[in-house]
Design an enzyme around this catalytic site. Structure first.
Site, PDB file in Angstrom:
ATOM      1  N   PRO A  89     -10.351   0.807  -6.377  1.00 45.51           N
ATOM      2  CA  PRO A  89      -9.279   1.722  -6.784  1.00 45.51           C
ATOM      3  C   PRO A  89      -9.587   3.180  -6.460  1.00 45.51           C
ATOM      4  O   PRO A  89      -8.694   4.025  -6.492  1.00 45.51           O
ATOM      5  CB  PRO A  89      -9.147   1.500  -8.297  1.00 45.51           C
ATOM      6  CG  PRO A  89     -10.226   0.582  -8.705  1.00 45.51           C
ATOM      7  CD  PRO A  89     -10.965   0.106  -7.501  1.00 45.51           C
ATOM      8  N   GLU A 116     -18.015  -3.377 -12.967  1.00 43.33           N
ATOM      9  CA  GLU A 116     -17.609  -1.959 -12.897  1.00 43.33           C
ATOM     10  C   GLU A 116     -17.577  -1.457 -11.455  1.00 43.33           C
ATOM     11  O   GLU A 116     -17.167  -0.322 -11.214  1.00 43.33           O
ATOM     12  CB  GLU A 116     -18.557  -1.080 -13.726  1.00 43.33           C
ATOM     13  CG  GLU A 116     -18.707  -1.504 -15.188  1.00 43.33           C
ATOM     14  CD  GLU A 116     -17.370  -1.760 -15.883  1.00 43.33           C
ATOM     15  OE1 GLU A 116     -16.530  -0.843 -15.880  1.00 43.33           O
ATOM     16  OE2 GLU A 116     -17.181  -2.879 -16.427  1.00 43.33           O
ATOM     17  N   ARG A 153      -1.028  -9.990  10.415  1.00 44.55           N
ATOM     18  CA  ARG A 153       0.324  -9.999  10.983  1.00 44.55           C
ATOM     19  C   ARG A 153       0.439  -9.162  12.249  1.00 44.55           C
ATOM     20  O   ARG A 153       1.410  -9.309  13.001  1.00 44.55           O
ATOM     21  CB  ARG A 153       1.342  -9.497   9.941  1.00 44.55           C
ATOM     22  CG  ARG A 153       1.445 -10.387   8.716  1.00 44.55           C
ATOM     23  CD  ARG A 153       2.358  -9.791   7.647  1.00 44.55           C
ATOM     24  NE  ARG A 153       3.687  -9.524   8.155  1.00 44.55           N
ATOM     25  CZ  ARG A 153       4.626 -10.459   8.320  1.00 44.55           C
ATOM     26  NH1 ARG A 153       4.377 -11.700   7.984  1.00 44.55           N
ATOM     27  NH2 ARG A 153       5.799 -10.139   8.803  1.00 44.55           N
ATOM     28  N   ASP A 168       9.587  -3.819  12.426  1.00 46.40           N
ATOM     29  CA  ASP A 168       9.827  -4.067  11.004  1.00 46.40           C
ATOM     30  C   ASP A 168      10.255  -2.768  10.340  1.00 46.40           C
ATOM     31  O   ASP A 168       9.680  -1.719  10.584  1.00 46.40           O
ATOM     32  CB  ASP A 168       8.543  -4.589  10.353  1.00 46.40           C
ATOM     33  CG  ASP A 168       8.781  -5.040   8.926  1.00 46.40           C
ATOM     34  OD1 ASP A 168       8.711  -4.179   8.030  1.00 46.40           O
ATOM     35  OD2 ASP A 168       9.060  -6.221   8.719  1.00 46.40           O
TER      36      ASP A 168
END
Ligand code: 4HQ
Length: 252
Positions: A89, A116, A153, A168
């Site tokens: 994160p 952690e 992809r 796309d």
């Protein structure tokens, strides 16, 4: 293209990698994915992958040596440079741009942390630290699957129509338009008449209108960097100046 995944939960990848577009690409040898159990790179009786944090505090930290050994084994197996990604994160937000860029790499390794997080010294072997969004997960395994899917992809042949991958709507910075299938009426819910009209020029135009309206309503931030064609630019300018296109009631 090859992916090497380092994890303490290899079972989390089995069903995910067997299904759908990615599963088929692996069967066709367009992708090679090897899942490495981090515990196989430990040397102690208990196969420890974590330890208490220096400086104290709650939780556990992933030990560096098993991760270094796993990366050494991956380098050895691949022989040519491996781009190492750490799921975290604290990383840079992962975007469609990153997926396109990484799709051109030959070898990518994905490090999945638990607890952690990893010992800070692991970052000396990491090329990019990536986040899939501003929320806290229990580990890097789901983010690794997200990144792998989005990157795969862009490998030629993985998705049937690579024209549609390149063009796309999201790649260009617009949200997709609404989709409908049969039946034309379900209860009191009707498919928009234009889609049943057979007028392909009008259908194209309606879809662009919907894409631009939705993006402006739901994700105006995307429009800052969107690669709009002349028609889409014109639609956007019209909406912004308060003019509604014919047929739209402005409800969505
Ligand atoms: N985690 N995007 C904590 C994430 C995450 C995210 C992965 C949880 C790493 C140690 N990773 N572990 N969001 O939440 O990438």
């Amino acid at each position: 293209m090859t992916f090497d995944i380092v994890t303490i939960f290899p079972a989390m990848f089995e069903a995910a990698l067997a299904a759908g577009v990615v599963g088929r690409a692996i069967d066709r040898r367009l992708l090679e994915v090897v899942v490495h159990d981090l515990r196989d790179f430990t040397t102690d009786r208990h196969r420890s992958v974590d330890d208490v944090p220096y400086g104290g505090g709650p939780g556990m930290v992933m030990k560096p040596e098993p991760i270094f050994k796993a990366l050494d084994a991956i380098d050895e197996r691949r022989g040519t440079p491996v781009t190492v990604l750490l799921m975290s994160p604290q990383g840079k937000p992962f975007t469609q741009r990153d997926a396109e860029r990484l799709g051109a790499q030959e070898h990518v390794a994905l490090l999945c942390g638990r607890y952690e997080g990893v010992d800070e010294r692991v970052r000396s072997r990491v090329d990019e630290e990536v986040s899939i969004g501003d929320y806290v997960l229990s580990g890097g395994e789901l983010p690794a699957l997200v990144v792998l899917d989005a990157v795969a992809r862009h490998v030629p042949g993985v998705v049937g129509d690579d024209q549609s991958v390149a063009e796309d709507s999201f790649s260009r910075g617009l949200l997709d338009f609404p989709h409908y299938t049969r039946p034309a009426v379900v209860g009191d819910l009707r498919v928009p008449d234009v889609l049943l009209s057979g007028n392909h020029q009008e259908i194209r135009r309606w879809r662009k209108q919907q894409s631009v309206e939705r993006t402006l309503e739901r994700r105006p931030d995307l429009l800052e960097n969107a690669a709009l064609d002349d028609e889409e630019r014109q639609i956007l300018n019209k909406i912004r100046s308060g003019v509604r296109a014919g047929g739209s009631n402005g409800r969505d």
